[in-house]
Design a protein around this motif. Sequence first.
Motif, PDB file in Angstrom:
ATOM      1  N   ILE A 175       0.055  33.378  14.294  1.00 45.78           N
ATOM      2  CA  ILE A 175       0.729  33.566  15.576  1.00 45.78           C
ATOM      3  C   ILE A 175       2.022  32.758  15.530  1.00 45.78           C
ATOM      4  O   ILE A 175       2.004  31.539  15.423  1.00 45.78           O
ATOM      5  CB  ILE A 175      -0.142  33.093  16.760  1.00 45.78           C
ATOM      6  N   ASN A 176       3.123  33.470  15.562  1.00 46.63           N
ATOM      7  CA  ASN A 176       4.430  32.820  15.511  1.00 46.63           C
ATOM      8  C   ASN A 176       5.032  32.879  16.916  1.00 46.63           C
ATOM      9  O   ASN A 176       5.249  33.969  17.454  1.00 46.63           O
ATOM     10  CB  ASN A 176       5.330  33.552  14.508  1.00 46.63           C
ATOM     11  N   PRO A 177       5.285  31.732  17.541  1.00 45.10           N
ATOM     12  CA  PRO A 177       5.766  31.749  18.923  1.00 45.10           C
ATOM     13  C   PRO A 177       7.212  32.215  19.005  1.00 45.10           C
ATOM     14  O   PRO A 177       7.990  32.048  18.075  1.00 45.10           O
ATOM     15  CB  PRO A 177       5.647  30.281  19.351  1.00 45.10           C
ATOM     16  N   GLY A 178       7.552  32.806  20.134  1.00 39.79           N
ATOM     17  CA  GLY A 178       8.943  33.092  20.449  1.00 39.79           C
ATOM     18  C   GLY A 178       9.446  31.979  21.361  1.00 39.79           C
ATOM     19  O   GLY A 178       8.660  31.267  21.988  1.00 39.79           O
ATOM     20  N   TYR A 179      10.750  31.824  21.422  1.00 36.59           N
ATOM     21  CA  TYR A 179      11.320  30.749  22.230  1.00 36.59           C
ATOM     22  C   TYR A 179      12.393  31.293  23.162  1.00 36.59           C
ATOM     23  O   TYR A 179      13.058  32.282  22.852  1.00 36.59           O
ATOM     24  CB  TYR A 179      11.938  29.666  21.344  1.00 36.59           C
ATOM     25  N   VAL A 180      12.559  30.612  24.273  1.00 33.04           N
ATOM     26  CA  VAL A 180      13.640  30.904  25.199  1.00 33.04           C
ATOM     27  C   VAL A 180      14.219  29.576  25.676  1.00 33.04           C
ATOM     28  O   VAL A 180      13.473  28.624  25.933  1.00 33.04           O
ATOM     29  CB  VAL A 180      13.172  31.781  26.393  1.00 33.04           C
ATOM     30  N   VAL A 181      15.543  29.503  25.708  1.00 34.79           N
ATOM     31  CA  VAL A 181      16.246  28.338  26.252  1.00 34.79           C
ATOM     32  C   VAL A 181      17.210  28.857  27.308  1.00 34.79           C
ATOM     33  O   VAL A 181      17.639  30.011  27.264  1.00 34.79           O
ATOM     34  CB  VAL A 181      16.990  27.524  25.164  1.00 34.79           C
ATOM     35  N   THR A 182      17.532  28.025  28.267  1.00 32.72           N
ATOM     36  CA  THR A 182      18.344  28.487  29.383  1.00 32.72           C
ATOM     37  C   THR A 182      19.465  27.510  29.703  1.00 32.72           C
ATOM     38  O   THR A 182      19.372  26.314  29.414  1.00 32.72           O
ATOM     39  CB  THR A 182      17.450  28.718  30.629  1.00 32.72           C
ATOM     40  N   TYR A 183      20.499  28.067  30.283  1.00 28.79           N
ATOM     41  CA  TYR A 183      21.621  27.278  30.774  1.00 28.79           C
ATOM     42  C   TYR A 183      21.987  27.853  32.131  1.00 28.79           C
ATOM     43  O   TYR A 183      21.991  29.076  32.301  1.00 28.79           O
ATOM     44  CB  TYR A 183      22.812  27.364  29.816  1.00 28.79           C
ATOM     45  N   ALA A 184      22.284  27.002  33.114  1.00 27.91           N
ATOM     46  CA  ALA A 184      22.517  27.487  34.478  1.00 27.91           C
ATOM     47  C   ALA A 184      23.753  26.853  35.101  1.00 27.91           C
ATOM     48  O   ALA A 184      24.103  25.711  34.793  1.00 27.91           O
ATOM     49  CB  ALA A 184      21.295  27.189  35.339  1.00 27.91           C
ATOM     50  N   TRP A 185      24.376  27.627  35.981  1.00 35.17           N
ATOM     51  CA  TRP A 185      25.512  27.187  36.778  1.00 35.17           C
ATOM     52  C   TRP A 185      25.210  27.468  38.248  1.00 35.17           C
ATOM     53  O   TRP A 185      24.545  28.456  38.569  1.00 35.17           O
ATOM     54  CB  TRP A 185      26.778  27.959  36.424  1.00 35.17           C
ATOM     55  N   PHE A 186      25.729  26.632  39.133  1.00 34.50           N
ATOM     56  CA  PHE A 186      25.664  26.864  40.573  1.00 34.50           C
ATOM     57  C   PHE A 186      27.077  27.179  41.048  1.00 34.50           C
ATOM     58  O   PHE A 186      28.005  26.413  40.788  1.00 34.50           O
ATOM     59  CB  PHE A 186      25.113  25.636  41.308  1.00 34.50           C
TER      60      PHE A 186
END
Length: 195
Positions: A175-186
């Motif tokens: 089982i190879n995990p997937g990844y998600v990273v995020t960047y946000a602006w207001f």
Amino acid sequence: MESSATPLAKGLLGPLLRWLGLAWVAWVAGGCLIPQDDTLLAELPQRRNRPPRILETQVQPLQRIIQDFGTNDLCELDFAVAVEDPDVDDLITVSWYLDYNTENPTGFYREFQLTNNGQPQRGDRATLRINLRAANSPLSEPGVHLVEALVSDARLVNREPEQRRVPLADGGFLINPGYVVTYAWFVSTVRGDCQ
């Protein structure tokens, strides 16, 4: 004439030599003298997936809070992220979300797949342009808006990355995990010169 220190030295030297001899035998015998069957790997093990990362020094705009969007000819904003992934064969997708609400989840606003150039740092950037003069501009409503870039090396389901099953040579799987990273602006939109 024999010194009184000699019997004492002989009495201490004998046990010391015995201990040193015993330590040497234990050290030599510590290695296995019986030949072992070496099982060689037929192939290298599958490398585990590693997460991508957003290069924060190259995001646009650099400030995370944008005030007075819509005044002083500030009618257009470009949001952009540059991405690096050590797994150069991964397909990197950037999903742009605007005002995402967990109570009433909606899909992405725009999606962008980065070109795979065979390098950890991808050659292009995912860009989103918001123009308040355009019809039905998504940030035209006065108030505070959230702009998010979700960078993933796997397919997203409800903003969560899917795991991948990788078959192994022995018939099993990894089982190879997937990844998600995020960047946000207001973004604080105000009624101004752009309407």
